[in-house]
Design an enzyme around this catalytic site. Sequence first.
Site, PDB file in Angstrom:
ATOM      1  CG  HIS A 113      -1.612   1.307   1.559  1.00 41.66           C
ATOM      2  ND1 HIS A 113      -2.612   2.073   0.811  1.00 41.66           N
ATOM      3  CD2 HIS A 113      -1.491   2.215   2.559  1.00 41.66           C
ATOM      4  CE1 HIS A 113      -2.830   3.219   1.184  1.00 41.66           C
ATOM      5  NE2 HIS A 113      -2.231   3.161   2.327  1.00 41.66           N
ATOM      6  CG  HIS A 116      12.174  14.961   5.410  1.00 42.32           C
ATOM      7  ND1 HIS A 116      10.840  14.922   6.256  1.00 42.32           N
ATOM      8  CD2 HIS A 116      12.226  15.954   5.045  1.00 42.32           C
ATOM      9  CE1 HIS A 116      10.372  16.103   6.210  1.00 42.32           C
ATOM     10  NE2 HIS A 116      11.110  16.993   5.593  1.00 42.32           N
ATOM     11  CB  SER A 143      11.276   5.813 -14.177  1.00 41.67           C
ATOM     12  OG  SER A 143      10.128   6.581 -14.384  1.00 41.67           O
ATOM     13  CB  SER A 144      12.164   9.212 -10.420  1.00 40.10           C
ATOM     14  OG  SER A 144      10.870   8.672  -9.855  1.00 40.10           O
ATOM     15  CB  THR A 150       5.088  25.192   5.585  1.00 42.59           C
ATOM     16  OG1 THR A 150       6.406  24.350   5.625  1.00 42.59           O
ATOM     17  CG2 THR A 150       4.174  24.328   4.936  1.00 42.59           C
ATOM     18  CD  GLU A 196       9.384  10.143  -2.563  1.00 46.52           C
ATOM     19  OE1 GLU A 196      10.570  10.404  -3.385  1.00 46.52           O
ATOM     20  OE2 GLU A 196       8.377   9.812  -2.945  1.00 46.52           O
ATOM     21  CG  HIS A 205      11.880  14.427  11.126  1.00 46.84           C
ATOM     22  ND1 HIS A 205      12.003  15.859  10.511  1.00 46.84           N
ATOM     23  CD2 HIS A 205      11.265  13.683  10.342  1.00 46.84           C
ATOM     24  CE1 HIS A 205      11.399  15.718   9.186  1.00 46.84           C
ATOM     25  NE2 HIS A 205      11.041  14.284   9.094  1.00 46.84           N
ATOM     26  CG  HIS A 206      11.246  10.188   9.340  1.00 46.68           C
ATOM     27  ND1 HIS A 206       9.872  10.124   9.301  1.00 46.68           N
ATOM     28  CD2 HIS A 206      11.479  11.248   8.487  1.00 46.68           C
ATOM     29  CE1 HIS A 206       9.689  10.999   8.453  1.00 46.68           C
ATOM     30  NE2 HIS A 206      10.573  11.779   8.007  1.00 46.68           N
ATOM     31  CG  ASP A 260       6.742  17.513 -26.701  1.00 47.54           C
ATOM     32  OD1 ASP A 260       7.155  16.902 -25.549  1.00 47.54           O
ATOM     33  OD2 ASP A 260       6.079  17.004 -27.457  1.00 47.54           O
ATOM     34  CE1 TYR A 265       7.857  19.205   3.525  1.00 49.55           C
ATOM     35  CE2 TYR A 265       9.959  18.133   4.024  1.00 49.55           C
ATOM     36  CZ  TYR A 265       8.816  18.840   4.542  1.00 49.55           C
ATOM     37  OH  TYR A 265       8.707  18.919   5.921  1.00 49.55           O
ATOM     38  CE  LYS A 286       5.465  27.205  -0.991  1.00 43.65           C
ATOM     39  NZ  LYS A 286       4.929  27.244  -2.420  1.00 43.65           N
ATOM     40  CB  SER A 315       0.381  28.518  -6.180  1.00 44.02           C
ATOM     41  OG  SER A 315       0.910  28.086  -4.932  1.00 44.02           O
ATOM     42  CD1 TRP A 360       6.088   3.567   4.319  1.00 39.70           C
ATOM     43  CD2 TRP A 360       7.128   4.572   2.459  1.00 39.70           C
ATOM     44  NE1 TRP A 360       6.655   4.984   4.525  1.00 39.70           N
ATOM     45  CE2 TRP A 360       7.215   5.574   3.570  1.00 39.70           C
ATOM     46  CE3 TRP A 360       7.833   5.008   1.180  1.00 39.70           C
ATOM     47  CZ2 TRP A 360       7.818   6.907   3.170  1.00 39.70           C
ATOM     48  CZ3 TRP A 360       8.282   6.266   1.180  1.00 39.70           C
ATOM     49  CH2 TRP A 360       8.350   7.232   2.219  1.00 39.70           C
ATOM     50  NE  ARG A 368       3.749   3.534  10.728  1.00 39.29           N
ATOM     51  CZ  ARG A 368       4.471   4.407   9.959  1.00 39.29           C
ATOM     52  NH1 ARG A 368       5.347   5.083  10.384  1.00 39.29           N
ATOM     53  NH2 ARG A 368       4.369   4.068   8.696  1.00 39.29           N
TER      54      ARG A 368
HETATM   55  C1  HEA Z   1       0.159   9.099  -0.859  1.00 44.12           C
HETATM   56  C2  HEA Z   1       0.030   8.110  -0.318  1.00 44.12           C
HETATM   57  C3  HEA Z   1      -1.023   7.351   0.180  1.00 44.12           C
HETATM   58  C4  HEA Z   1      -2.507   7.410   0.119  1.00 44.12           C
HETATM   59  C5  HEA Z   1      -2.963   8.237  -0.892  1.00 44.12           C
HETATM   60  C6  HEA Z   1      -3.110   6.848   1.038  1.00 44.12           C
HETATM   61  C7  HEA Z   1      -4.494   6.476   1.060  1.00 44.12           C
HETATM   62  C8  HEA Z   1      -5.059   5.624   1.971  1.00 44.12           C
HETATM   63  N1  HEA Z   1      -4.541   4.913   3.336  1.00 44.12           N
HETATM   64 FE1  HEA Z   1      -2.320   4.935   3.505  1.00 44.12          FE
HETATM   65  N2  HEA Z   1      -0.342   4.727   3.868  1.00 44.12           N
HETATM   66  C9  HEA Z   1       0.451   5.501   2.984  1.00 44.12           C
HETATM   67  C10 HEA Z   1       0.265   6.346   1.948  1.00 44.12           C
HETATM   68  C11 HEA Z   1      -1.138   6.655   1.430  1.00 44.12           C
HETATM   69  N3  HEA Z   1      -2.048   6.015   1.821  1.00 44.12           N
HETATM   70  C12 HEA Z   1       1.803   4.860   3.495  1.00 44.12           C
HETATM   71  C13 HEA Z   1       3.164   5.590   3.090  1.00 44.12           C
HETATM   72  C14 HEA Z   1       1.755   4.125   4.610  1.00 44.12           C
HETATM   73  C15 HEA Z   1       2.714   3.570   5.509  1.00 44.12           C
HETATM   74  C16 HEA Z   1       3.059   2.199   5.035  1.00 44.12           C
HETATM   75  C17 HEA Z   1       3.871   1.426   5.962  1.00 44.12           C
HETATM   76  O1  HEA Z   1       3.764   1.416   7.116  1.00 44.12           O
HETATM   77  O2  HEA Z   1       5.078   0.832   5.413  1.00 44.12           O
HETATM   78  C18 HEA Z   1       0.046   4.058   4.640  1.00 44.12           C
HETATM   79  C19 HEA Z   1      -0.191   3.097   5.710  1.00 44.12           C
HETATM   80  C20 HEA Z   1      -1.880   3.095   5.901  1.00 44.12           C
HETATM   81  C21 HEA Z   1      -2.570   2.523   7.023  1.00 44.12           C
HETATM   82  C22 HEA Z   1      -1.692   1.883   8.361  1.00 44.12           C
HETATM   83  C23 HEA Z   1      -1.301   0.364   8.097  1.00 44.12           C
HETATM   84  C24 HEA Z   1      -0.483  -0.029   9.013  1.00 44.12           C
HETATM   85  O3  HEA Z   1       0.161   0.819   9.706  1.00 44.12           O
HETATM   86  O4  HEA Z   1      -0.631  -1.218   9.211  1.00 44.12           O
HETATM   87  C25 HEA Z   1      -3.575   2.636   6.756  1.00 44.12           C
HETATM   88  C26 HEA Z   1      -4.844   2.314   7.909  1.00 44.12           C
HETATM   89  O5  HEA Z   1      -5.732   2.381   7.869  1.00 44.12           O
HETATM   90  C27 HEA Z   1      -3.859   3.173   5.700  1.00 44.12           C
HETATM   91  C28 HEA Z   1      -5.279   3.484   5.063  1.00 44.12           C
HETATM   92  C29 HEA Z   1      -5.380   4.367   3.968  1.00 44.12           C
HETATM   93  C30 HEA Z   1      -6.737   4.629   3.257  1.00 44.12           C
HETATM   94  C31 HEA Z   1      -7.899   4.055   3.861  1.00 44.12           C
HETATM   95  C32 HEA Z   1      -6.551   5.277   2.270  1.00 44.12           C
HETATM   96  C33 HEA Z   1      -7.543   5.847   1.189  1.00 44.12           C
HETATM   97  O6  HEA Z   1      -7.242   7.139   0.955  1.00 44.12           O
HETATM   98  C34 HEA Z   1      -7.456   5.126   0.087  1.00 44.12           C
HETATM   99  C35 HEA Z   1      -8.592   5.453  -0.761  1.00 44.12           C
HETATM  100  C36 HEA Z   1      -8.472   4.824  -2.253  1.00 44.12           C
HETATM  101  C37 HEA Z   1      -9.348   3.807  -2.764  1.00 44.12           C
HETATM  102  C38 HEA Z   1     -10.157   2.943  -2.008  1.00 44.12           C
HETATM  103  C39 HEA Z   1      -9.157   3.308  -4.235  1.00 44.12           C
HETATM  104  C40 HEA Z   1      -9.878   3.961  -5.350  1.00 44.12           C
HETATM  105  C41 HEA Z   1     -11.421   3.670  -5.044  1.00 44.12           C
HETATM  106  C42 HEA Z   1     -12.040   2.666  -5.541  1.00 44.12           C
HETATM  107  C43 HEA Z   1     -11.425   1.789  -6.816  1.00 44.12           C
HETATM  108  C44 HEA Z   1     -13.476   2.364  -5.617  1.00 44.12           C
HETATM  109  C45 HEA Z   1     -13.575   1.026  -5.100  1.00 44.12           C
HETATM  110  C46 HEA Z   1     -13.389   0.781  -3.678  1.00 44.12           C
HETATM  111  C47 HEA Z   1     -14.535   0.665  -2.772  1.00 44.12           C
HETATM  112  C48 HEA Z   1     -15.898   0.708  -2.979  1.00 44.12           C
HETATM  113  C49 HEA Z   1     -14.289   0.762  -1.390  1.00 44.12           C
HETATM  114  N4  HEA Z   1      -2.934   3.582   5.152  1.00 44.12           N
HETATM  115  C1  HEA Z   2       3.496  15.099   1.942  1.00 40.33           C
HETATM  116  C2  HEA Z   2       4.032  14.427   2.972  1.00 40.33           C
HETATM  117  C3  HEA Z   2       4.400  15.167   3.929  1.00 40.33           C
HETATM  118  C4  HEA Z   2       4.518  16.526   4.586  1.00 40.33           C
HETATM  119  C5  HEA Z   2       4.292  17.992   3.552  1.00 40.33           C
HETATM  120  C6  HEA Z   2       5.018  16.396   5.958  1.00 40.33           C
HETATM  121  C7  HEA Z   2       5.351  17.536   6.818  1.00 40.33           C
HETATM  122  C8  HEA Z   2       5.699  17.619   7.768  1.00 40.33           C
HETATM  123  N1  HEA Z   2       6.086  16.263   8.592  1.00 40.33           N
HETATM  124 FE1  HEA Z   2       5.634  14.432   8.137  1.00 40.33          FE
HETATM  125  N2  HEA Z   2       5.785  12.642   7.527  1.00 40.33           N
HETATM  126  C9  HEA Z   2       5.050  12.343   6.132  1.00 40.33           C
HETATM  127  C10 HEA Z   2       4.853  13.142   5.289  1.00 40.33           C
HETATM  128  C11 HEA Z   2       4.948  14.306   5.202  1.00 40.33           C
HETATM  129  N3  HEA Z   2       5.208  15.286   6.252  1.00 40.33           N
HETATM  130  C12 HEA Z   2       5.285  10.769   6.268  1.00 40.33           C
HETATM  131  C13 HEA Z   2       4.892  10.003   5.051  1.00 40.33           C
HETATM  132  C14 HEA Z   2       5.601  10.244   7.429  1.00 40.33           C
HETATM  133  C15 HEA Z   2       5.950   8.708   7.999  1.00 40.33           C
HETATM  134  C16 HEA Z   2       6.815   8.046   7.276  1.00 40.33           C
HETATM  135  C17 HEA Z   2       6.745   6.719   7.769  1.00 40.33           C
HETATM  136  O1  HEA Z   2       7.444   6.375   8.980  1.00 40.33           O
HETATM  137  O2  HEA Z   2       6.217   5.808   7.264  1.00 40.33           O
HETATM  138  C18 HEA Z   2       6.001  11.602   8.313  1.00 40.33           C
HETATM  139  C19 HEA Z   2       6.442  11.469   9.464  1.00 40.33           C
HETATM  140  C20 HEA Z   2       6.987  12.526  10.043  1.00 40.33           C
HETATM  141  C21 HEA Z   2       7.852  12.558  11.327  1.00 40.33           C
HETATM  142  C22 HEA Z   2       8.145  11.495  11.990  1.00 40.33           C
HETATM  143  C23 HEA Z   2       7.306  10.745  12.831  1.00 40.33           C
HETATM  144  C24 HEA Z   2       7.609   9.607  13.462  1.00 40.33           C
HETATM  145  O3  HEA Z   2       7.677   8.468  12.834  1.00 40.33           O
HETATM  146  O4  HEA Z   2       7.665   9.482  14.829  1.00 40.33           O
HETATM  147  C25 HEA Z   2       7.976  13.979  11.496  1.00 40.33           C
HETATM  148  C26 HEA Z   2       8.799  14.218  13.033  1.00 40.33           C
HETATM  149  O5  HEA Z   2       9.357  15.406  12.899  1.00 40.33           O
HETATM  150  C27 HEA Z   2       7.196  14.782  10.790  1.00 40.33           C
HETATM  151  C28 HEA Z   2       7.382  16.031  10.594  1.00 40.33           C
HETATM  152  C29 HEA Z   2       6.646  16.985   9.666  1.00 40.33           C
HETATM  153  C30 HEA Z   2       6.713  18.346   9.711  1.00 40.33           C
HETATM  154  C31 HEA Z   2       7.458  19.178  10.813  1.00 40.33           C
HETATM  155  C32 HEA Z   2       6.253  18.755   8.647  1.00 40.33           C
HETATM  156  C33 HEA Z   2       6.162  20.277   8.077  1.00 40.33           C
HETATM  157  O6  HEA Z   2       6.386  20.198   6.831  1.00 40.33           O
HETATM  158  C34 HEA Z   2       4.611  20.950   8.211  1.00 40.33           C
HETATM  159  C35 HEA Z   2       4.597  22.258   8.054  1.00 40.33           C
HETATM  160  C36 HEA Z   2       3.315  22.694   8.015  1.00 40.33           C
HETATM  161  C37 HEA Z   2       2.904  23.437   9.215  1.00 40.33           C
HETATM  162  C38 HEA Z   2       3.372  23.700  10.407  1.00 40.33           C
HETATM  163  C39 HEA Z   2       1.256  24.062   8.988  1.00 40.33           C
HETATM  164  C40 HEA Z   2       1.199  25.518   8.385  1.00 40.33           C
HETATM  165  C41 HEA Z   2       1.914  26.612   9.235  1.00 40.33           C
HETATM  166  C42 HEA Z   2       1.416  27.718   9.674  1.00 40.33           C
HETATM  167  C43 HEA Z   2       0.096  27.945   9.392  1.00 40.33           C
HETATM  168  C44 HEA Z   2       2.422  28.637  10.336  1.00 40.33           C
HETATM  169  C45 HEA Z   2       2.450  28.907  11.743  1.00 40.33           C
HETATM  170  C46 HEA Z   2       2.572  27.694  12.454  1.00 40.33           C
HETATM  171  C47 HEA Z   2       3.434  27.381  13.478  1.00 40.33           C
HETATM  172  C48 HEA Z   2       4.533  28.562  14.033  1.00 40.33           C
HETATM  173  C49 HEA Z   2       3.177  26.145  14.481  1.00 40.33           C
HETATM  174  N4  HEA Z   2       6.538  14.014   9.847  1.00 40.33           N
HETATM  175 CU   LIG Z   3      10.272  13.776   7.447  1.00 39.66          CU
END
Ligand code: HEA
Ligand code: HEA
Ligand SMILES: [Cu+2]
Lengths: 323, 379, 526
Positions: free
Chosen positions: C70, C247, C163-164, C322, C249, C296-297, C99, C251, C325, C262, C135, C444
Amino acid sequence: MTTQTSTEYEKYYVPEKSRLAICATIGLVLSIYGAASIMNDMTFGDPSQPSNAWTIFLLGLFFFVATLFGWFRTAIKENIAGMNSAQLKKSYVLGMFWFIFSEVMFFFAFFGTLFYVRVLVGPWLAGEGEAGRMNHLLWEGFQFSWPPATTPQEAVGIASQPIANNGSFTSQETSMAFGEVSHWYHWLPLWNTIILLSSSVTVHIAHMGILDGNKKKFNLWLAITVLLGIIFLYVQAVEYHEAYVQFGLTLNSGIYGSTFFMLTGFHGFHVAMGMTMLLIQLLRSLKGGHFTADDHFGFEASSWYWHFVDVVWVFLFLFVYIL
Amino acid sequence: MSFEAKRLWKLALGPVLILMSAAVVGAEVNQVNMSQGATEVGRDIYNLHMLILGICTVIGIGVFGVMFYSIIYHRKSKGVTPATFHESTKVEIAWTVVPFLILISMAVPATSTLLDIYDYEDAEMDIMITGYQWKWKYEYLNENGENVSFFSNLRTPQSEIYNTEDKGQHYLLEVDEPVVIPVDTKVRLLVTANDVIHSWWVPELAVKKDAIPGFINEAWTRASETGIYRGQCAELCGKDHGFMPIVVNVVSRDEYNDWLGAKQAEAAEIKALMAQTFTMDELMERGEAVYQRACLACHGAKGEGGLGKAIAGSPLATGELGAHLDVGINGVPGTAMQAFGGQMNDVDMAAVITYQRNAFGNNMGDMVQPIDVFNYKKG
Amino acid sequence: MGDHHHGPAKGLSRWLFTTNHKDIGTMYLWFSFAMFILGGFFAMVIRAELFQPGMQLVEPAFFNQMTTLHGLVMVFGAIMPSFVGLANWLIPMMIGAPDMALPRMNNWSFWILPPTFLLLASTLFMEGGAPAFGWTFYAPLSTTYAPPSVTFFIFSVHVLGLSSIMGSINIIATVMNMRAPGMTYMKMPLFVWTWLITAFLLVAVMPVLAGAVTMMLMDIHFGTSFFSAAGGGDPVLFQHVFWFFGHPEVYIIILPAFGVVSQIIPAFSRKPLFGYDSMVYATASIAFLSFIVWAHHMYTVGMPVAGELFFMYATMLIAVPTGVKVFNWVTTMWRGALTFETPMLFCIGFLVLFTIGGFTGLMLSIAPSDFQYHDSYFVVAHFHYVMVAGAVFSMSAAVYYWLPKWCGKMYNEAMGKTHFWISFIGFNLTFFPQHFVGLAGMPRRIPDYALQFADFNMMSSIGAFIYGASQILFLYNVIATIVAGKPVSDDKVWEGAEGLEWTVPTPAPYHTFETPPRIDPDHVHS
Ligand code: HEA
Ligand code: HEA
Ligand SMILES: [Cu+2]
Ligand code: CUA
């Protein structure tokens, strides 16, 4: 290269549809499928089961390389036919530049690993430093040095290995670093440094030659560069043989062997690639009569790549062999 | 408000109401917030958590407030003409500097709490915690005398997990042998792992520390109230990651001392057994029990194999004794076959090897005594 | 040499052999939607298993495979390719280029993806099962203890990276080299800016990921000891290398989404974007900071306290750019003349929910608190707020916004709005309660949980089915539009839309800008 102006802009060449991408994909996917299967047979496989992994791999690789060859051929033909605008040429330049940058980042991962292992992990395993204070409980008697005299596992003995199933590691008998001064002339990395640095100079001279329109000079110095590349690879092979056979340094020699072979190995692979690229340019020049004073991008790109490989070696020499 | 605006509001209200009622209903049955736990550090972390949450909520209300004001009053259907301004250096500097200052105000308490967590000095006792796939081993380190050590396994029966029986109150959070620590005592935890990475997490003791194979991490806790605290492994460690709970029993010092005394006596008993010589029947009986507990999962009830190779007719189990013992004690590097030498005492090892050599049709007729295992380990 | 006025070829060969940025963009978009369905299907399996305590449908080992696939499929298969698809369609049109800079390589970047994901999905049927180590594939679970399919996984990651990298090089070359005369950097639409910066991030970090999986490969098959303490390595080394990629990634996932928002918010506010320059600088700052916050992870792995503090402070800093923005978007809406067509609704949804996700991100960045949050459902809630409500919502907004330009037909607005509201409700119902269970101590990546988490998990599963079902509506709406939508003939489909892509005919012809467009030198930016 001239800069973009609006008059040059109007003639943009959009290539016709092309089979290259699909063929390259098929080759690539077959070869990775084959390679993965070969490795799995090696590690998990049952030798009594015949496997066609090698066939798939070689087939895929052949197809892939052939396609790439065709691809570059097409690009060259287009250029010679005058289809390439100045702008497209600039896109190629940008493409090559950022490709080399991505290669730099690939090596960065391995140099970062070397740094982390030498500066942090090693001492921690030996019970030093804030994050390693208690590790002596696991690796009683392990002393850290670089290169390490033993692996942690050897220090505690296989029988009482604290971690299950880690495989077994042996340390090397001799380090690859600079040994005694009296033996400097036996020390291959030094020769390789000299060879590779000079090859950077020779490729530059070749470049000057083509800029002057002096094809003879160009061919000569390019040939010398390719030759130096081959010598480098040969010396590297001799050194690997020494490492494996005389010094007992193998991929199984704990982290020293791992970092040593990965860094020098990937570098060597890149030298081979760069050398092949330059060789092709040489053949193009000799056989095809390609390249003129103001149109020699194929050569230029290869020479940038060659310089990049050279710079990586300088870091290797410093961090793997000297320090 | 226009018709559309009203409709929008009604629609927007829906999810908000659902969430609110979820939170309220939830609050009665379920916990919705971090617990303050039973330690001082836990309370500090809780306060920090609430502080940051509070600040974020206030900022959120401000930002969303402005946004919803625009949504309501600056809509085209109200006949407004759009303004044309598109920058203001002053405002932009302000909203760069102010958040920065807010962050500093967060960083200060965060730093002091972190330094607290990292202060391992003056611990009164040490417990070594080792994560195994999928159980924990606890070892009370003791300068004088025997270490007390034991494994702690999930106790919930398969029948509850597979829904053939009702689930108990502490479903999945119960173990056969909890770790016991005294109240009001700074306990240092030395966390490591034997195979893959695990993470020892008990929320109410405010400890989460990764167990990294080959490295020992430090953590500490001082529980200020007696009680039973439950937690789980928090790092994906394979198939049964969800099934390796932690139970900590915090007791008065007296109770702790009694418990420790009893455990030491038990250890002495095993030690005495190790000097003993057993009969074939005794070994086979004990060996069968050990096999079922430790080996069956991979080698099958009839020694037919599974994840592991077959024991029935195995060249090792029907071959030279030393090699068989070696696999039991040191495992097979690079496979799931672990080194059991460190996991079970010499009596059990002797018994299980004897059992494997004489069960499932492997009629070797030879025996292994605890002393043989001991000597083998010594080299 | 092709004649400059050829239209699309007929049949399958059009797609296989194409060098046209619009064709390739279309393929990327459809492919990513297919992957979204696949990844969503895996998520549905996860949520169905977690509907109630006790093992319901699948075995624990299979559950882990679902979680892993997933995450991988969503991140690498759905989100990243979807934004590359947008980039392909839009960047040339936005900067007045005919293009992409390197069209054949463009096609190759795309065609690598489908067979690779097929290979990845086929691991489900291999002996020992698919990868089951998350993942993030931490060693040694992903090396010594991994199923044989890990080798296929490793090579898949290699070629996905290839590819990327090629895709990004193409975007960089296009933006740097193909802008129409007069289209200076500070006149580029923000979507182009955010993609340029994203492409730099990709070229910088994908090779590092390749390095990480290469080390895994060597440890598994060739006896090296990068991630094994017994040989002098360190399992945590893997995490450093992975997160140095991982990380940035996240962004990479969100910056193009910022770009989309925007573009759309000003259009429906009928007012220029507020603070264009500071948007550009903020994006660059986020990208820069993303390289120095990776650990921070890893707050709980036992780093020295100095490292812990450094990464905490650096991470917190990201809130500043952020925030800039978010404030800029809100101020763009301020005193505009707002209308609420579907793209705008998704952008507002994005704005609210992404900010909430950002706030929880900030909470996670506080190292001492993260000791309680880490690897709990609080983290899961955080990243779905930023990735689903961030990336997926903005992607939906983008599709509704540009679809009329792409195919010359208008989607059904009522259905679009319904899609938004069901998504919005479903999404929050799924992921808001996960904050609660996370704080209450639910780890989790577990297939079964203690009884006190039951209610919220059921709520979450119901929400997930609702959210998933709403995507059917989306799919239906898009197909219905393409097949039988009401034709639009205005070049400028939306009253407030700005930018070169709205100056070409609707639907956009197969080849746009065969001669460079004129850029009004007085115009501030598009
Ligand atoms: C951009 C990335 C992305 C997106 C879009 C989503 C989308 C969703 N994610 Fe996911 N998720 C991750 C990235 C993402 N996730 C990642 C990185 C992890 C961590 C993995 C790890 O731990 O290693 C995670 C882990 C994760 C967990 C934790 C699993 C665990 O720790 O064991 C769960 C649990 O609820 C969850 C739920 C969902 C759900 C319900 C959606 C929904 O938004 C999905 C909705 C989409 C569809 C359902 C498909 C389209 C719909 C149809 C084809 C219609 C037919 C369907 C029905 C009739 C039901 N996700
Ligand atoms: C699109 C993807 C995305 C984005 C944009 C972010 C944004 C941020 N993430 Fe997130 N993060 C993930 C995707 C993302 N993260 C994923 C996938 C994981 C889990 C991976 C895994 O373990 O599987 C994760 C996990 C993760 C962790 C690790 C947690 C853990 O495993 O223990 C942390 C810890 O610092 C973190 C921090 C942040 C912070 C500080 C931001 C900041 O960029 C957020 C900044 C934004 C704001 C703060 C809001 C707007 C700001 C204002 C309105 C201004 C004023 C606010 C203040 C002064 C408070 N993220
Ligand atoms: Cu991070
Ligand atoms: Cu042990 Cu998870």
